[in-house]
Design a protein around this motif. Structure first.
Motif, PDB file in Angstrom:
ATOM      1  N   GLY A   3     -74.910  59.119 -29.093  1.00 55.42           N
ATOM      2  CA  GLY A   3     -75.486  60.448 -28.952  1.00 55.42           C
ATOM      3  C   GLY A   3     -75.692  61.116 -30.302  1.00 55.42           C
ATOM      4  N   LYS A   4     -74.724  60.962 -31.171  1.00 55.21           N
ATOM      5  CA  LYS A   4     -74.831  61.540 -32.511  1.00 55.21           C
ATOM      6  C   LYS A   4     -76.011  60.942 -33.268  1.00 55.21           C
TER       7      LYS A   4
ATOM      8  N   GLN B 212     -75.405  62.135 -21.797  1.00 49.06           N
ATOM      9  CA  GLN B 212     -74.427  62.962 -21.085  1.00 49.06           C
ATOM     10  C   GLN B 212     -73.444  63.578 -22.072  1.00 49.06           C
ATOM     11  N   ALA B 213     -73.076  62.819 -23.098  1.00 53.99           N
ATOM     12  CA  ALA B 213     -72.188  63.353 -24.136  1.00 53.99           C
ATOM     13  C   ALA B 213     -72.874  64.502 -24.869  1.00 53.99           C
TER      14      ALA B 213
ATOM     15  N   ARG C 127     -75.159  57.545 -20.882  1.00 52.18           N
ATOM     16  CA  ARG C 127     -73.825  58.021 -21.296  1.00 52.18           C
ATOM     17  C   ARG C 127     -73.901  58.805 -22.596  1.00 52.18           C
ATOM     18  N   ALA C 128     -74.727  58.338 -23.524  1.00 58.39           N
ATOM     19  CA  ALA C 128     -74.894  59.036 -24.803  1.00 58.39           C
ATOM     20  C   ALA C 128     -75.513  60.411 -24.576  1.00 58.39           C
TER      21      ALA C 128
ATOM     22  N   GLN D 124     -72.908  67.606 -22.701  1.00 57.85           N
ATOM     23  CA  GLN D 124     -71.626  68.314 -22.716  1.00 57.85           C
ATOM     24  C   GLN D 124     -71.487  69.195 -23.959  1.00 57.85           C
ATOM     25  N   GLU D 125     -72.152  68.791 -25.043  1.00 59.11           N
ATOM     26  CA  GLU D 125     -72.126  69.574 -26.278  1.00 59.11           C
ATOM     27  C   GLU D 125     -73.230  70.632 -26.308  1.00 59.11           C
TER      28      GLU D 125
ATOM     29  N   ARG E 159     -69.172  53.971 -29.206  1.00 54.39           N
ATOM     30  CA  ARG E 159     -68.883  54.842 -28.070  1.00 54.39           C
ATOM     31  C   ARG E 159     -70.130  55.653 -27.735  1.00 54.39           C
ATOM     32  N   PRO E 160     -70.248  56.117 -26.487  1.00 51.09           N
ATOM     33  CA  PRO E 160     -71.406  56.927 -26.116  1.00 51.09           C
ATOM     34  C   PRO E 160     -71.605  58.145 -27.030  1.00 51.09           C
ATOM     35  N   GLU E 161     -70.516  58.762 -27.443  1.00 58.68           N
ATOM     36  CA  GLU E 161     -70.612  59.917 -28.339  1.00 58.68           C
ATOM     37  C   GLU E 161     -71.244  59.545 -29.672  1.00 58.68           C
TER      38      GLU E 161
END
Length: 109
Positions: free
Chosen positions: A41-42, A87-88, A84-85, A91-92, A36-38
């Motif tokens: 991102g992590k 963008q996640a 997308r990653a 948001q954080e 997932r993008p999240e």
């Protein structure tokens, strides 16, 4: 071979888990994501933190194709998924996507 109903159940489970995104309203075309993008991102943020690169700015190219990320899992990541990653992360409040002339970049916090 699975019946259509079984395929729909599998696809719906993937969607619920965040690993599938429908690309059209009729649900005939979809994108399957193994992460997932999240999750991407992590991984990116862990690399940034591990290397003391917070408060640094990177182009998208540097993140996915640069020498510094060559051994990272996100090296070579498709730009759409990278966006997308990031963008996640935005948001954080861990990153901010910026536009640099004709390309995009990101600043990490």
């Amino acid at each position: 071979k699975l019946p259509l109903e079984a395929i729909q159940v599998v696809l719906e489970e993937l969607r619920k888990n965040g690993n599938l995104e429908w690309l059209d309203k009729n649900k005939t075309s979809f994108l399957i994501m193994w992460r997932r993008p999240e999750e991407w991102g992590k991984l990116i943020y862990q690399w940034v933190s591990k290397n003391g690169l917070t408060n640094s700015v990177f182009t998208f190219y540097e993140l996915t194709s640069g020498d510094d990320t060559e051994n990272e899992e996100f090296h070579g990541l498709d730009e759409t998924m990278l966006l997308r990653a990031l963008q996640a992360l935005q948001q954080e409040h861990k990153a901010e996507i910026i536009t640099l002339d004709d390309s995009r970049g990101v600043k990490f916090f």
